[in-house]
Each structure stands twice: as C-alpha cells, then as structure tokens.
Scaffold this motif. Structure first.
Motif, PDB file in Angstrom:
ATOM      1  N   GLU A 173      52.780  35.117  48.986  1.00 59.45           N
ATOM      2  CA  GLU A 173      52.799  34.471  50.514  1.00 59.45           C
ATOM      3  C   GLU A 173      51.240  34.045  50.775  1.00 59.45           C
ATOM      4  OE1 GLU A 173      55.606  36.324  52.696  1.00 59.45           O
ATOM      5  OE2 GLU A 173      57.155  35.922  51.258  1.00 59.45           O
ATOM      6  N   PRO A 174      51.027  33.282  51.825  1.00 61.77           N
ATOM      7  CA  PRO A 174      49.999  33.188  52.415  1.00 61.77           C
ATOM      8  C   PRO A 174      48.990  34.550  52.892  1.00 61.77           C
ATOM      9  CG  PRO A 174      51.580  31.573  53.202  1.00 61.77           C
ATOM     10  CD  PRO A 174      52.216  32.330  52.387  1.00 61.77           C
ATOM     11  N   ASP A 175      49.818  35.131  53.456  1.00 63.88           N
ATOM     12  CA  ASP A 175      48.882  36.545  53.903  1.00 63.88           C
ATOM     13  C   ASP A 175      49.604  37.783  53.212  1.00 63.88           C
ATOM     14  OD1 ASP A 175      51.573  36.379  54.679  1.00 63.88           O
ATOM     15  OD2 ASP A 175      51.285  37.013  56.966  1.00 63.88           O
ATOM     16  N   GLU A 176      50.247  37.754  52.224  1.00 61.73           N
ATOM     17  CA  GLU A 176      50.365  39.057  51.442  1.00 61.73           C
ATOM     18  C   GLU A 176      51.225  38.756  50.337  1.00 61.73           C
ATOM     19  OE1 GLU A 176      53.356  41.838  53.527  1.00 61.73           O
ATOM     20  OE2 GLU A 176      54.673  40.277  53.929  1.00 61.73           O
ATOM     21  N   ILE A 177      51.250  39.731  49.397  1.00 66.68           N
ATOM     22  CA  ILE A 177      51.708  39.983  48.073  1.00 66.68           C
ATOM     23  C   ILE A 177      53.043  40.866  48.104  1.00 66.68           C
ATOM     24  CG2 ILE A 177      51.904  40.939  45.620  1.00 66.68           C
ATOM     25  CD1 ILE A 177      49.962  38.495  46.136  1.00 66.68           C
ATOM     26  N   LYS A 178      54.398  40.217  47.752  1.00 68.34           N
ATOM     27  CA  LYS A 178      55.424  41.200  47.729  1.00 68.34           C
ATOM     28  C   LYS A 178      56.016  41.283  46.426  1.00 68.34           C
ATOM     29  CE  LYS A 178      57.168  39.645  52.320  1.00 68.34           C
ATOM     30  NZ  LYS A 178      58.421  38.811  53.145  1.00 68.34           N
ATOM     31  N   TYR A 179      56.371  42.615  45.912  1.00 63.02           N
ATOM     32  CA  TYR A 179      57.014  42.998  44.769  1.00 63.02           C
ATOM     33  C   TYR A 179      57.755  44.090  44.718  1.00 63.02           C
ATOM     34  CZ  TYR A 179      57.386  44.367  39.859  1.00 63.02           C
ATOM     35  OH  TYR A 179      58.030  44.444  38.710  1.00 63.02           O
ATOM     36  N   GLY A 181      59.677  45.590  46.816  1.00 61.50           N
ATOM     37  CA  GLY A 181      59.585  46.691  47.847  1.00 61.50           C
ATOM     38  C   GLY A 181      58.114  47.032  48.228  1.00 61.50           C
ATOM     39  N   ILE A 182      57.175  46.476  47.769  1.00 56.46           N
ATOM     40  CA  ILE A 182      55.698  46.653  47.870  1.00 56.46           C
ATOM     41  C   ILE A 182      55.395  45.515  48.529  1.00 56.46           C
ATOM     42  CG2 ILE A 182      53.560  47.046  46.781  1.00 56.46           C
ATOM     43  CD1 ILE A 182      54.932  48.465  44.218  1.00 56.46           C
ATOM     44  N   HIS A 183      54.356  45.704  49.425  1.00 55.00           N
ATOM     45  CA  HIS A 183      53.573  44.621  50.261  1.00 55.00           C
ATOM     46  C   HIS A 183      52.141  45.104  50.204  1.00 55.00           C
ATOM     47  CE1 HIS A 183      57.398  42.926  52.490  1.00 55.00           C
ATOM     48  NE2 HIS A 183      57.746  44.388  52.108  1.00 55.00           N
ATOM     49  N   ALA A 184      51.526  44.091  49.726  1.00 57.74           N
ATOM     50  CA  ALA A 184      50.137  44.246  49.376  1.00 57.74           C
ATOM     51  C   ALA A 184      48.996  43.114  49.679  1.00 57.74           C
ATOM     52  CB  ALA A 184      49.860  44.590  47.627  1.00 57.74           C
ATOM     53  N   ARG A 185      48.032  43.334  49.951  1.00 58.46           N
ATOM     54  CA  ARG A 185      47.011  42.391  50.480  1.00 58.46           C
ATOM     55  C   ARG A 185      46.709  41.419  49.113  1.00 58.46           C
ATOM     56  NH1 ARG A 185      43.172  44.924  55.086  1.00 58.46           N
ATOM     57  NH2 ARG A 185      44.671  45.484  56.426  1.00 58.46           N
ATOM     58  N   GLN A 186      46.387  42.286  48.080  1.00 58.76           N
ATOM     59  CA  GLN A 186      46.125  41.741  46.682  1.00 58.76           C
ATOM     60  C   GLN A 186      46.663  42.385  45.777  1.00 58.76           C
ATOM     61  OE1 GLN A 186      41.953  42.812  47.641  1.00 58.76           O
ATOM     62  NE2 GLN A 186      41.316  40.704  47.887  1.00 58.76           N
ATOM     63  N   ILE A 187      46.528  41.568  44.276  1.00 63.98           N
ATOM     64  CA  ILE A 187      47.275  42.034  43.200  1.00 63.98           C
ATOM     65  C   ILE A 187      46.154  41.839  42.311  1.00 63.98           C
ATOM     66  CG2 ILE A 187      48.416  39.801  42.614  1.00 63.98           C
ATOM     67  CD1 ILE A 187      50.475  41.739  41.068  1.00 63.98           C
ATOM     68  N   ILE A 188      45.926  42.807  41.351  1.00 66.58           N
ATOM     69  CA  ILE A 188      44.891  42.607  40.304  1.00 66.58           C
ATOM     70  C   ILE A 188      45.457  43.061  38.900  1.00 66.58           C
ATOM     71  CG2 ILE A 188      42.524  43.479  39.445  1.00 66.58           C
ATOM     72  CD1 ILE A 188      42.410  42.227  42.307  1.00 66.58           C
ATOM     73  N   PHE A 189      45.422  42.096  38.038  1.00 61.09           N
ATOM     74  CA  PHE A 189      45.893  42.425  36.915  1.00 61.09           C
ATOM     75  C   PHE A 189      44.975  42.808  35.569  1.00 61.09           C
ATOM     76  CE2 PHE A 189      48.865  38.938  38.613  1.00 61.09           C
ATOM     77  CZ  PHE A 189      49.943  39.535  38.032  1.00 61.09           C
ATOM     78  N   HIS A 303      44.942  31.143  44.225  1.00 60.83           N
ATOM     79  CA  HIS A 303      45.593  31.848  44.762  1.00 60.83           C
ATOM     80  C   HIS A 303      44.665  33.073  45.031  1.00 60.83           C
ATOM     81  CE1 HIS A 303      49.241  29.786  43.756  1.00 60.83           C
ATOM     82  NE2 HIS A 303      48.805  29.638  42.504  1.00 60.83           N
ATOM     83  N   PRO A 304      43.863  33.277  46.187  1.00 65.41           N
ATOM     84  CA  PRO A 304      42.784  34.115  46.339  1.00 65.41           C
ATOM     85  C   PRO A 304      43.095  35.311  46.506  1.00 65.41           C
ATOM     86  CG  PRO A 304      43.213  32.473  48.338  1.00 65.41           C
ATOM     87  CD  PRO A 304      44.040  32.028  47.071  1.00 65.41           C
ATOM     88  N   SER A 305      44.610  35.711  46.439  1.00 66.17           N
ATOM     89  CA  SER A 305      44.862  37.143  46.561  1.00 66.17           C
ATOM     90  C   SER A 305      45.347  37.705  45.336  1.00 66.17           C
ATOM     91  CB  SER A 305      46.132  37.431  47.488  1.00 66.17           C
ATOM     92  OG  SER A 305      47.402  36.477  47.242  1.00 66.17           O
ATOM     93  N   VAL A 306      45.324  36.665  44.143  1.00 68.35           N
ATOM     94  CA  VAL A 306      45.594  37.167  42.755  1.00 68.35           C
ATOM     95  C   VAL A 306      44.271  37.389  41.920  1.00 68.35           C
ATOM     96  CG1 VAL A 306      46.841  36.530  40.757  1.00 68.35           C
ATOM     97  CG2 VAL A 306      47.935  35.948  42.976  1.00 68.35           C
ATOM     98  N   GLY A 307      44.133  38.194  41.396  1.00 76.25           N
ATOM     99  CA  GLY A 307      42.797  38.709  40.620  1.00 76.25           C
ATOM    100  C   GLY A 307      43.214  39.354  39.218  1.00 76.25           C
ATOM    101  N   LEU A 308      41.996  39.512  38.633  1.00 75.32           N
ATOM    102  CA  LEU A 308      41.981  39.671  37.160  1.00 75.32           C
ATOM    103  C   LEU A 308      40.914  40.391  36.730  1.00 75.32           C
ATOM    104  CD1 LEU A 308      43.536  38.918  34.320  1.00 75.32           C
ATOM    105  CD2 LEU A 308      41.876  37.163  34.151  1.00 75.32           C
ATOM    106  N   LEU A 309      41.073  41.534  35.977  1.00 72.98           N
ATOM    107  CA  LEU A 309      39.883  42.228  35.322  1.00 72.98           C
ATOM    108  C   LEU A 309      40.491  42.669  33.738  1.00 72.98           C
ATOM    109  CD1 LEU A 309      37.243  43.724  35.669  1.00 72.98           C
ATOM    110  CD2 LEU A 309      38.653  46.042  36.116  1.00 72.98           C
ATOM    111  N   ASN A 310      39.680  41.762  33.109  1.00 75.34           N
ATOM    112  CA  ASN A 310      40.323  41.717  31.684  1.00 75.34           C
ATOM    113  C   ASN A 310      39.440  41.363  30.514  1.00 75.34           C
ATOM    114  OD1 ASN A 310      42.204  41.473  29.261  1.00 75.34           O
ATOM    115  ND2 ASN A 310      44.266  40.928  30.777  1.00 75.34           N
ATOM    116  N   GLY A 311      39.881  41.026  29.395  1.00 79.57           N
ATOM    117  CA  GLY A 311      38.926  40.238  28.489  1.00 79.57           C
ATOM    118  C   GLY A 311      37.739  41.475  27.953  1.00 79.57           C
ATOM    119  N   MET A 312      37.862  42.456  27.817  1.00 75.49           N
ATOM    120  CA  MET A 312      36.672  43.392  27.435  1.00 75.49           C
ATOM    121  C   MET A 312      36.430  43.539  26.149  1.00 75.49           C
ATOM    122  SD  MET A 312      35.871  44.356  30.605  1.00 75.49           S
ATOM    123  CE  MET A 312      36.690  43.944  32.243  1.00 75.49           C
ATOM    124  N   GLY A 313      37.560  43.065  25.361  1.00 73.32           N
ATOM    125  CA  GLY A 313      37.488  42.974  23.826  1.00 73.32           C
ATOM    126  C   GLY A 313      36.791  44.357  23.283  1.00 73.32           C
TER     127      GLY A 313
END
Length: 354
Positions: A173-179, A181-189, A303-313
């Motif tokens: 959503e524009p101002d939050e992440i829902k999953y 029952g969890i409400h978060a400002r950001q999600i990082i995969f 989607h500025p609230s959806v982030g990634l930290l991956n691809g380290m090989g």
C-alpha cells in the motif's frame, strides 16, 4: 503487529541486515523457514583475497576485508561466540603449470601471494609433488556458529517467525506493507535463490549455480590453515571437522546432494590425504549469483518500500556484511545513496518495464 522493516530470509544477508538495523534502533521482524540446503548453511565461510585459477585479486578487497574483520568480530562478541578466524590458504600445486602461474603472480608483486619457508612442510598430511605457496590474509567465517546463535537471539526477542513466506499474501500500500497481521514500513528480500522467482525482482540478471560439499572428520590434520589442491579443505569451528568442496554446476535437476559428487569427493580425498578421514555429511545448495558478478542492493524503482539484498554469489561472506551495513545506513537515513555499482536501480528500465 507493527514493525519498521520486515526481512525475508535469515541467511548471512538477512542476519547482518537485521543486526545492523536493530543497532540503529529500528524494529525488525524476520520471516525464515530454516532449510538445510540454504546457501548460507552450505557455504564454507571462506573469505579469500584472490579468486579463480588465475588468482585475480578479489573485487573491493581493500574495503571488504577490514570491514568483514570488524563486523564478524563485533557480531560474535555480542553473541558470546567466536565467529571469525584467520586461516591463510595453503595452495598445494596440482601440476607444474599452476606452480608456474603462482610464481608469476609472486614476481608481479601481488601482496596476497607469498612463499612458504618449506614447500614440503605439509607432506606429512598431503600427497603433492610440485610444492606449495601461501595466500593470505584469508579468513573463515564460522557460519555454523553465527547463524544459529543469531537465530536463537531473534527468537528470544520475538522477532523471528519460522514459517515459509507466501508472496501472494503480501499487500503493498502507499504508506505501509501488510503481511499476515504484520504492518511494516518496508520489506527487504534476503531470500537467496528464491529471488529469481520474486515477481518484483525476477527480471534482474540472476545466474544460479549449484554447489556441493562434504563435511569430513580429519582429526590428525591441523586446523590453522585452509588447504587447496583443486578443491578446498576449510576448517570448521568444531575441532577435527573440515568442509571439502565445492563443485560448480550450471545445469542441474534440483538442489539435492548427488551420489556422483559423493563418490568423486571420496576419491579425491583418498588421493590427497595421507591420514585417515571420515565423511560425516554431504551438503548441496544453490548459490544466488548474478551474471555481472555484482550484488543486488536497494529498492524497487516503482515500489520504494520493497527492497532487496541478494546476489552475493560465492563471495557472500565478504560481501554481505559490507552491503548489509550500507543498506541499513540508507534505511536509517545515515547515508543518502547506495553504491551505484550494486544499486538495483541500475536496472531501472527492465524493472519498470516488468
């Protein structure tokens, strides 16, 4: 349940990111279904200053090595464990060509390539005919201690949900992440190979490969070095145990251990070692590598609230602490930008088109 950041995955990336964010005063929830085949749990933990048969100096080694040293030392101290140890690599030359290549690098003045005083010093334990050299400083990150210890800490603080993540239940959503029952400002995969199927980031140039390794008990072999003769023999935190591998397969049916590697590994160990050994485990997993061999860090351009930290090989143990810290600093507002070499926004066009 309210939190600042929802992190998906508790491998090396998710562990360091959650640790740094908590240190910055952020509220964090981690979702992770523990799997024996996850890349962080299969990895040797080796942090090597040179890479490949050509012994090329690793990318960003001058920045990454001192950072990793402090990061693992501090993380381990907080958890009351030793998480890091210097284990220079003894390179047992498998043929005269590899010896000549090593000596050539030595004459070029590579600061990580060294002679050994007695090239046959290791002949009590190993079969080798063409001498040996030394690569260092090199380190071992004891992921077999660090990840379980941090997992236990997250559980104690009620910050860990041990379950699989269902991306279909995620609401952006524009101002939050829902999953769930969890409400978060950001999600990082931080979900490793699963990132290839993440609908937000699957257009990125991932390049999975499969690795296999044996866990071997060799009680008579000193654990003060890592040893290399084609494959690596890396000391683990438990006395007498070593990690032996790893293979690289670009075509594979699944992430399971194969009888072929088990047989190959036993044969290689029999040829290599002069002392008794016992195979106690056989592991396999998929590495979240990238085509350009650079990590994926940052937030989706649409989607500025959806982030990634991956691809380290294969360099995850050296790359993950550094870029987890950079991402945590960015999330906390302590830096205004992510290094453009790793920022996922370098793929803005394909991500926006997706």
């Amino acid at each position: 349940m309210q939190t600042d950041v929802l992190i998906i995955g508790q491998g090396i990336c998710g562990s360091f990111l959650s640790w740094y964010l908590l240190a910055q005063g952020k509220e964090v929830i981690v979702i992770d279904e523990e799997r024996a085949s996850s890349p962080s749990r299969v990895a040797a933990g080796l942090i090597n200053p040179v890479t490949g048969r050509r012994m090329v100096t690793a990318w960003m080694v001058e920045e990454l090595f001192p950072f990793a040293n402090k990061a693992y030392t501090d993380f381990g101290a907080q958890l009351g464990i030793q998480a890091f140890s210097r284990k220079d690599v003894v390179d047992l030359f498998p043929n005269p060509f590899m010896r000549e290549s090593f000596l050539h690098k030595l004459t070029e003045g590579n600061e990580y390539i060294h002679r050994v005083d007695d090239e046959m010093h290791f002949a009590n334990w190993f079969n080798y005919e063409f001498g040996a050299g030394l690569i260092g400083p090199a380190y071992t990150a004891y992921l077999d201690r660090l990840l379980p210890a941090w997992r236990a800490e997250l559980k104690q603080q009620n910050r860990l949900q041990e379950t699989s993540f269902d991306i279909n239940a995620l609401q952006i959503e524009p101002d939050e992440i829902k999953y769930d029952g969890i409400h978060a400002r950001q999600i990082i995969f931080c979900d490793g190979p699963a990132g290839m199927h993440n609908p937000f980031f699957q257009a990125l140039p991932f390049s999975r490969n499969k690795g296999e390794a044996l866990i071997v008990e060799i009680p008579e072999l000193p654990q003060d070095h890592t040893y290399k003769k084609s494959l690596l023999l890396v000391p683990l935190s438990e006395p007498g145990l070593f990690w032996f591998g790893s293979s690289n397969h670009w075509e594979f049916e699944d992430d399971k251990p194969t009888p072929a590697f088990l047989e190959q590994g036993k044969n290689l160990l029999q040829q290599l070692l002069k002392i008794p050994f016992k195979v106690v485990d056989h592991r396999a997993g998929l590495r979240p590598a990238t085509l350009e061999r650079r990590p994926f860090v940052g937030f989706h351009p649409l989607h500025p609230s959806v982030g990634l930290l991956n691809g380290m090989g294969t360099k995850g143990c050296s790359l993950a602490p550094y870029f987890a810290h950079q991402l945590a600093q960015y999330i906390s507002g302590n830096t205004s930008a992510i290094d453009p070499v790793v920022d996922v926004k370098r793929f803005r066009r394909i991500l926006e088109r997706q």
